[in-house]
Every structure is written in structure tokens, then in C-alpha cells.
Design an enzyme around this catalytic site. Structure first.
Site, PDB file in Angstrom:
ATOM      1  CG  ASP A  73      32.682  70.494  20.163  1.00  0.00           C
ATOM      2  OD1 ASP A  73      32.953  69.692  21.073  1.00  0.00           O
ATOM      3  OD2 ASP A  73      31.897  70.229  19.227  1.00  0.00           O
ATOM      4  CG  ASP A  97      34.649  71.125  10.942  1.00  0.00           C
ATOM      5  OD1 ASP A  97      34.981  69.980  11.303  1.00  0.00           O
ATOM      6  OD2 ASP A  97      34.290  72.012  11.735  1.00  0.00           O
ATOM      7  CB  SER A 101      28.038  72.117  10.287  1.00  0.00           C
ATOM      8  OG  SER A 101      27.895  70.848  10.906  1.00  0.00           O
ATOM      9  CB  ILE A 130      33.416  68.584  13.774  1.00  0.00           C
ATOM     10  CG1 ILE A 130      34.885  68.356  14.139  1.00  0.00           C
ATOM     11  CG2 ILE A 130      32.577  68.652  15.052  1.00  0.00           C
ATOM     12  CD1 ILE A 130      35.495  69.492  14.938  1.00  0.00           C
ATOM     13  CB  ALA A 141      26.955  68.605   7.975  1.00  0.00           C
ATOM     14  CG  ASP A 148      26.846  63.965  15.711  1.00  0.00           C
ATOM     15  OD1 ASP A 148      26.788  62.752  15.971  1.00  0.00           O
ATOM     16  OD2 ASP A 148      27.708  64.723  16.208  1.00  0.00           O
TER      17      ASP A 148
END
Length: 315
Positions: A21, A253, A298, A255, A289, A259
Site C-alpha cells: 500500500d 484510519d 494496525s 484501512i 485497528a 481485516d
């Protein structure tokens, strides 16, 4: 003694995508033809499958990954990260023809993101790659899947796991049609609200619980719908519907939040937790996260999750 111990199985196996990323932060996302001056730039190892594997390992599960990386500097960073996290990578092939996958996220000041992904070596994962890792899949307690890899390889992994009695978790992201042969092999489907609506062909006005009920009608798998700070809905065959509340935290964040949820969920199911109990842990993991930047970096440790959830670290 849980089912995994009785069968000699253990841990989490992830059929993993790898995306390096390159993250830009700007006041807002640009419009067509617009150039914005951003405020921050950072690089992170990522990819949905990779992030989930890291989350599973940090949640305490013995974790292995299957996939492909290029023969480049990005790949070297991934392999170093995997080794540092204690994640088994014997089934991650080096692909000299294709480069490592790349993601290009743009974050706004509220921490919301839009992402362009260029899969590269991820799209070269084959049924043969999965077949070569059959023993790894069959010896796991949980197989984690997403939709960032070729469908034939994903279906083959699910079928191997299903035949071996390994629990199959599918995060249907990026949102796409789930073919019948994959859906029939899944034990737990984990979409967010947007992915659920796309899968069910629902519009934005239909209540999410109604959409979820329609999505599981006649199905044998469990459904977990992640709702961000509002927690998650759990619909499990033969059991009452449950809303597991989320956590209110300061978002930095988003992102990798989904997950972190999926990887942590897989870890707790592999450890023998009941589904709703595992979802409560996964909610807390996702909340931790979003308070820091990056996808895989994270992902919280088990101790960090338990601290947020208010449980003693020894539980």
C-alpha cells in the site's frame, strides 16, 4: 477440549492476497480531473488476505499463508514481516514474471478511504498452487478466504477444506458475486453492510436486518454482517439473531479494520470460541485497528483487544 484438538487440527490458514500500500492523505478525495495537495504519505504491507493473516497471528493463532509475491523489493518486505510475525510462508511462491500487488489508498481527514488495487502476482495464483498446499489446509482448524484472488483457486481451497471438515470463513470483498460452488462450501460469510446489499441485490432503504434474513433464507451457513462502530449482526442457523455491540473510539484510519475483524474472528473460532463470543472479540480488534494507521501494522495483539473489551489479559 475443543473440536480442533480432538481432530488434531489447529490454527488458521489464509489463502492470501498481498498488496503493497502506497497511502496518500488529503483533505478530501479528489474529483474528476482535480489535483489536490496532500498532507501525508506512507507505505505499508497490506492486502486483505495478508492483513487477515497478521490479525489472526496477533490474536494468538498459529497461522500459515498461501499465495504469490513478485521477485522485487516489495516482496522482500512482505517476507520479512511474515517471519517477524511467526506466520508460516512455505506456500507463498515467488513469481518472477509478475510484480507484487500494489494498492493505492487515499485517506480523507475523517479517516475514510478509497482504494485502487493493481493485483499483479495475486491474479497468477492457480489451482495447482492451492493443491500443493493441500496438507496445510487440511491440518488447519479454519480457512480464511476473500475475493481478491482468482475464483477457481479460491473455490478449490474451499472444497479441500470442506471435505476435510475445516471451517471455511469467506469475507466477500471486494464485493462480487459469490458462485454457488463457493457459497455451498462456506461455513461463515462475513460481509460489511455494503457488500451484503450488493450480494442480496438490496437497495439502501431496506433495513439491514431484513436484507440479512433474506440473504440466509434456505442457507446452512452463518452470516456475520459487520457494521463498523455499530458492531455486527450474527445470524446462525437454529439460533436467535444477535446484535453484538461495537466500540466508540477515535478513528484515525479505517484501512484494515475489516481485516482485523476477520483475522481475529478466525483465530478465536480456531481456539474453540462460540460464534457470538468470537464476534465480540473481533469487534474489539477492529475498534483498536482504526485508532492507528496501516493495514497489517494496525492489527492489535490479543492483550490489546482484551484491554479494550474490559477483560483480564489471562482470559
Amino acid at each position: 477440549m475443543n473440536a480442533a484438538q480432538l481432530t488434531g487440527r489447529g490454527g488458521v490458514c489464509v489463502l492470501a492476497s498481498f498488496m503493497y500500500d502506497l497511502v496518500a492523505t488529503a483533505p478530501r478525495r479528489p474529483g474528476p480531473g482535480e489535483t489536490l495537495i496532500g498532507s501525508h504519505f506512507a507505505t505499508f504491507v497490506g492486502g486483505k488476505g495478508f492483513n487477515q493473516a497478521v490479525a489472526a497471528a496477533r490474536a494468538g493463532a498459529a497461522t500459515t499463508v498461501i499465495g504469490r509475491l513478485g521477485d522485487d523489493l516489495f516482496a522482500a518486505e512482505f517476507r520479512e514481516f511474515l517471519a517477524g510475525e511467526g506466520i508460516g510462508a512455505a506456500d507463498v511462491r515467488t513469481d518472477p514474471e509478475h510484480g507484487t500487488g500494489v494498492g493505492l489508498p487515499v485517506l480523507d481527514q475523517a479517516g475514510q478511504n478509497s482504494i485502487i488495487v493493481i493485483p499483479r502476482a495475486n491474479l497468477a495464483v492457480t489451482v495447482a498452487d492451492v493443491e500443493a498446499a493441500r496438507d496445510r489446509i487440511e491440518s488447519a482448524a479454519v480457512l480464511l478466504l476473500q475475493l481478491e484472488l482468482p475464483m477457481d483457486a479460491t473455490v478449490h481451497a474451499a472444497r479441500i477444506a470442506r471435505a476435510a471438515g475445516v471451517r471455511v470463513l469467506l469475507n466477500p470483498a471486494p464485493a462480487a458475486t459469490v458462485p454457488t460452488e463457493l457459497g455451498d462450501a462456506v461455513d461463515v460469510l462475513i460481509p460489511n453492510e455494503g457488500e451484503l446489499r450488493q450480494l442480496a441485490g438490496a437497495d439502501a432503504g431496506e433495513p439491514v436486518l431484513d436484507v440479512a434474513r433474506r440473504a440466509v433464507a434456505g442457507r446452512t451457513h452463518a452470516l456475520i454482517v459487520t457494521l463498523g462502530p455499530d458492531g455486527a449482526l450474527v445470524l446462525e442457523p437454529g439460533r436467535p439473531e444477535v446484535h453484538v455491540p461495537g466500540h466508540r473510539v477515535e478513528v484515525v484510519d479505517t484501512i484494515g479494520a475489516g481485516d482485523a475483524f476477520c483475522g481475529s474472528l478466525g483465530a478465536r473460532l480456531a481456539a474453540g470460541d462460540a460464534l457470538t463470543e468470537a464476534v465480540a472479540f473481533a469487534n474489539a480488534a477492529a475498534a483498536v485497528a482504526v485508532t492507528r494507521r496501516g493495514g497489517a501494522p494496525s492489527a492489535p495483539t490479543r492483550a490489546e483487544v482484551l484491554e479494550l473489551a474490559g477483560a483480564p489479559a489471562g482470559t
